[in-house]
Design an enzyme around this catalytic site. Structure first.
Site, mmCIF file in Angstrom:
data_model
loop_
_atom_site.group_PDB
_atom_site.id
_atom_site.type_symbol
_atom_site.label_atom_id
_atom_site.label_comp_id
_atom_site.label_asym_id
_atom_site.label_seq_id
_atom_site.Cartn_x
_atom_site.Cartn_y
_atom_site.Cartn_z
ATOM 1 N N HIS A 193 -3.486 5.889 3.903
ATOM 2 C CA HIS A 193 -4.315 4.770 3.462
ATOM 3 C C HIS A 193 -3.810 3.432 3.982
ATOM 4 C CE1 HIS A 193 -5.895 1.730 0.620
ATOM 5 N NE2 HIS A 193 -6.969 2.481 0.668
ATOM 6 N N SER B 124 -11.662 -0.879 -0.638
ATOM 7 C CA SER B 124 -10.439 -1.081 0.124
ATOM 8 C C SER B 124 -10.756 -1.561 1.530
ATOM 9 C CB SER B 124 -9.632 0.218 0.202
ATOM 10 O OG SER B 124 -8.990 0.480 -0.990
ATOM 11 N N ASP C 56 0.845 -1.194 0.000
ATOM 12 C CA ASP C 56 0.000 0.000 0.000
ATOM 13 C C ASP C 56 0.881 1.245 0.000
ATOM 14 O OD1 ASP C 56 -2.288 1.825 0.819
ATOM 15 O OD2 ASP C 56 -3.285 -0.108 1.031
#
Length: 431
Positions: free
Chosen positions: A101, A264, A67
């Site tokens: 994120h 996600s 990520d």
């Protein structure tokens, strides 16, 4: 797809530059309490997380998070991030999350919930962070130093992580990524990826979710309805919660933003669900854990008729954990054998995984490869879109799962990136 930007973050979709951000209504709440944030994790109750944790917390399972990096110093992640286990050749920036994120994904998986942080579904598990360039958030120098997605996947495959979680994606087929994922599958890893947030009628194909051997995950809301923004197609294998959830607003980690949507979230929670099952049955292979996720998924249609919008249904790990007599089937028989087989290619079989405690395993998830575009391969699931897809998971609310792409944006309007939609795999940065 509507165009929106945040600091120039864009991806290529169908050959044209387009925003991967989904605008949502949010509120900014600095100093939100644990009760505030964790109460927004609405799926923990229906999934009966507290009951599951009496059987398994995911202890002993490591999850690779590919990520934007993972910040190991948030209260919820202290002691949960194995930064020292990232191979040196791909370790650049692994603990420097430039967007927030990757850290959100890690908290959703293994967070302890300390000091107002997100509560992970598998708080006994641990994550190994890998940072790859997504969008254009990094400088040219940083991009050059960072590993490609293929390099990160291969490094994770050669480690003792059991699960590789990828809440990222692109419309671009990359042979290097596909080869790395096949290699990881041959090493007995479970591969999980977001299917994207462009909508069920977008017609887009998202990678890595569309590659063979990867479990593609879409989203449901708190009423068990399939999310409109989740993409549909042959590469959707499972669904999990992905609406109205909190996430870090940005890489400053000063506050969470709220009411965010994205596949996600679903990917992270599905990875955590796999960790719970594997921890309870450490001698199972990736095939058996995958079979357990598929067999116990909530659905209103025959198991052998996966739908385009919901695949095999909603994840329900409690159904496995609550049944001491559950039979996970043959360890070396791929539950998606027909779907994972590619034309002219022999299935990889019985290659020992990296973890000494796991038995050899075939690739465990994905679907049949067919020609796509300019030679790209996609899963060919023979999916059938039934009229009850919109309430695919209403069959059993006792379990659910949630995935999310992190919230990004300014105070005036926060934009959230959806699983595969947010990110451009690094191999495309030269375009």
């Amino acid at each position: 797809m509507k165009s929106a930007t945040r600091r120039g973050l864009r991806v290529r979709v169908g050959g044209a530059a387009a925003s991967a951000l989904i605008a949502v209504g949010v509120s900014l709440a600095p100093g939100a309490t644990a009760a505030d944030v964790q109460s927004e994790q609405w799926y923990l109750g229906p999934m009966q997380a507290e009951k599951m944790w009496k059987t398994s917390t995911g202890e002993g399972i490591k999850v690779a998070v590919i990520d934007t990096g993972v910040n190991p110093d948030t209260p919820s992640l202290k002691g949960q991030v194995l930064a020292d286990e990232v191979p040196k050749q791909v370790a650049y920036g692994a603990t420097d999350d430039y967007a927030g994120h990757g850290t959100t994904m890690a908290e959703l998986m293994v967070g302890t919930g300390a000091d107002g942080g997100l509560q992970g579904l598998a708080p006994g598990a641990e994550v190994v962070p890998y940072r790859v360039p997504l969008g254009n958030e990094l400088s040219a120098k940083e991009e050059k130093l960072a590993p490609t997605s293929a390099e990160a996947i291969k490094a994770a495959a050669d480690s003792d992580v059991r699960i590789i979680s990828m809440s990222i994606g692109s419309a671009a087929y990359e042979p290097e990524d596909e080869a790395a994922l096949k290699y990881a599958a041959s090493k007995g890893k479970i591969l999980v990826a977001s299917v994207g947030n462009s909508g069920q009628d977008s017609g887009y194909i998202e990678y890595p979710a569309a590659y063979p051997y990867v479990l593609g995950v879409s989203s449901i809301d708190d009423k068990s309805h399939i999310s409109d923004f989740g993409q549909s197609g042959n590469y959707v294998d499972l669904v999990a919660p992905g609406e109205n959830l909190p996430a870090y607003c940005n890489g400053n980690f000063e506050q969470y933003c709220h009411n965010l949507n994205g596949t996600s979230f679903s990917t992270a929670i599905t990875s955590a669900a796999a960790a719970l099952i594997w921890s309870a049955h450490p001698d199972w292979t990736a095939n058996q854990v995958t079979r357990a996720l598929i067999d116990t998924a909530g659905r209103k249609w025959p198991k052998d008729e996966p739908t385009a919008n919901a695949g095999y249904g909603t994840i329900r790990p409690r159904s496995v954990l609550a049944d001491p007599d559950y039979d996970a089937g043959e360890p070396y028989s791929d539950p998606l054998r027909k779907e994972n087989a590619q034309e002219g290619e022999k299935l990889v079989t019985e290659i020992p995984p990296a973890s000494a405690s796991a038995k050899p395993s075939e690739p465990s998830a994905g679907a049949t490869a067919a020609s796509q575009g300019a030679g790209g391969s996609t899963k060919d699931k023979q999916a059938t879109a039934g009229s009850d897809d919109a309430e695919a998971t209403a069959a059993d609310a006792s379990d659910g799962g949630s995935t999310l792409w992190i919230a990004l944006g300014a105070v005036a309007a926060v934009l959230v990136i959806g699983g595969v939609g947010f990110a451009v795999l690094r191999a495309r940065r030269a375009n």
